[in-house]
Design a protein around this motif. Structure first.
Motif, PDB file in Angstrom:
ATOM      1  N   GLY A 125      -7.910   3.034  11.559  1.00  0.00           N
ATOM      2  CA  GLY A 125      -7.543   1.546  11.919  1.00  0.00           C
ATOM      3  C   GLY A 125      -6.090   1.067  11.063  1.00  0.00           C
ATOM      4  N   TYR A 126      -6.376   1.236   9.649  1.00  0.00           N
ATOM      5  CA  TYR A 126      -5.260   0.698   8.913  1.00  0.00           C
ATOM      6  C   TYR A 126      -4.015   1.416   9.362  1.00  0.00           C
ATOM      7  CZ  TYR A 126      -2.526  -0.775   4.557  1.00  0.00           C
ATOM      8  OH  TYR A 126      -1.838  -1.448   3.993  1.00  0.00           O
ATOM      9  N   CYS A 127      -3.979   2.825   9.652  1.00  0.00           N
ATOM     10  CA  CYS A 127      -2.731   3.398   9.947  1.00  0.00           C
ATOM     11  C   CYS A 127      -2.078   2.649  11.353  1.00  0.00           C
ATOM     12  CB  CYS A 127      -3.091   4.852  10.087  1.00  0.00           C
ATOM     13  SG  CYS A 127      -3.517   5.575   8.583  1.00  0.00           S
ATOM     14  N   CYS A 130       0.791  -1.335   0.015  1.00  0.00           N
ATOM     15  CA  CYS A 130       0.013   0.162  -0.057  1.00  0.00           C
ATOM     16  C   CYS A 130       0.896   1.421   0.009  1.00  0.00           C
ATOM     17  CB  CYS A 130      -0.964   0.060   1.138  1.00  0.00           C
ATOM     18  SG  CYS A 130      -1.789   1.490   1.325  1.00  0.00           S
ATOM     19  N   PHE A 131       0.579   2.134  -0.647  1.00  0.00           N
ATOM     20  CA  PHE A 131       1.078   3.307  -1.075  1.00  0.00           C
ATOM     21  C   PHE A 131       1.230   4.280   0.353  1.00  0.00           C
ATOM     22  CE2 PHE A 131      -1.709   5.259  -4.503  1.00  0.00           C
ATOM     23  CZ  PHE A 131      -2.800   5.379  -3.551  1.00  0.00           C
ATOM     24  N   TRP A 132       0.165   4.094   1.147  1.00  0.00           N
ATOM     25  CA  TRP A 132       0.297   4.974   2.432  1.00  0.00           C
ATOM     26  C   TRP A 132       1.235   4.546   3.327  1.00  0.00           C
ATOM     27  CZ3 TRP A 132      -5.683   3.453   3.588  1.00  0.00           C
ATOM     28  CH2 TRP A 132      -6.448   4.063   2.852  1.00  0.00           C
ATOM     29  N   CYS A 133       1.789   3.342   3.221  1.00  0.00           N
ATOM     30  CA  CYS A 133       2.578   2.790   4.166  1.00  0.00           C
ATOM     31  C   CYS A 133       4.284   3.396   3.692  1.00  0.00           C
ATOM     32  CB  CYS A 133       2.933   1.106   3.920  1.00  0.00           C
ATOM     33  SG  CYS A 133       1.316   0.521   4.877  1.00  0.00           S
ATOM     34  N   VAL A 134       4.494   3.161   2.420  1.00  0.00           N
ATOM     35  CA  VAL A 134       5.721   3.692   1.817  1.00  0.00           C
ATOM     36  C   VAL A 134       6.009   5.169   2.095  1.00  0.00           C
ATOM     37  CG1 VAL A 134       7.120   3.755  -0.458  1.00  0.00           C
ATOM     38  CG2 VAL A 134       5.847   1.692   0.039  1.00  0.00           C
ATOM     39  N   ASP A 135       4.721   5.804   1.685  1.00  0.00           N
ATOM     40  CA  ASP A 135       4.857   7.110   1.755  1.00  0.00           C
ATOM     41  C   ASP A 135       4.991   7.932   3.356  1.00  0.00           C
ATOM     42  OD1 ASP A 135       4.072  10.025   0.827  1.00  0.00           O
ATOM     43  OD2 ASP A 135       2.427   9.748   2.376  1.00  0.00           O
ATOM     44  N   ALA A 136       4.340   6.903   4.256  1.00  0.00           N
ATOM     45  CA  ALA A 136       4.698   7.532   5.839  1.00  0.00           C
ATOM     46  C   ALA A 136       6.118   7.229   6.083  1.00  0.00           C
ATOM     47  CB  ALA A 136       3.699   6.450   6.466  1.00  0.00           C
TER      48      ALA A 136
END
Length: 174
Positions: free
Chosen positions: A151-153, A10-16
């Motif tokens: 939740g995902y975060c 998930c790009f949210w993870c890499v971005d964070a």
């Protein structure tokens, strides 16, 4: 300045992960690798477009070198898992490096070799030439900072951030 386009689930993870690293000047979530022009998140999530969720990481190599940027990438996700990161399953979540030229391809190949020395299972990260990069919708940009208690975060991104923070503390923004 250099740019790497990286897919690690998930790009949210890499971005964070990269938004907290010294020398990273930009982190942009997007899509690449597919044939459909201007894909939407819903289309990419269907797994039918061939696109991968990626992050374009721009960094100042006088502050952080390319090898460290890539070692952080291989720390932040499981590069031995084919088309999956945890509960995120599908080709859009594959581990992938997209190169712009032969020099960048060689840098990526060396990073994969280093990662293979660290992981118990063989690294399956895909190495491909970068095609068109499509910037993801605005609500995906800096998602973690905007939604830290989602939740995902909390369940998925926080453990990845913790792992990177432990291993790369000297590269963290203060």
């Amino acid at each position: 300045m250099q740019n790497f386009v990286l897919g690690g689930g998930c790009f949210w993870c890499v971005d964070a992960v990269y938004r907290n690293i010294k020398g990273v000047t930009a982190s942009i979530s997007g899509y690449t690798g597919g044939a459909d022009p201007n894909p939407t998140y819903q289309q990419v999530c269907s797994g039918t477009t061939g696109h991968v969720e990626v992050v374009k990481v721009e960094f100042d190599d006088s502050i952080i070198d390319a090898d460290t940027v890539l070692d952080i990438f291989f720390t932040s996700h499981d590069p031995t898992s084919w088309d999956r990161q945890g509960a995120d399953v599908g080709s859009q979540y594959r581990s992938a490096l997209y190169y712009t030229d032969e020099e960048q391809k060689a840098i990526f190949e060396r990073a994969i070799e280093r990662a293979n020395q660290v992981w118990d299972n063989r690294v399956v990260t895909v190495l491909e030439p970068l095609g068109t990069f499509y910037e993801a919708e605005e609500y995906h940009q800096n998602y973690y900072a905007r939604n830290p208690y989602q939740g995902y975060c909390m369940a998925v991104i926080n453990p990845k951030l913790s792992k990177v923070r432990q291993r790369y503390a000297t590269f963290l923004l203060s």
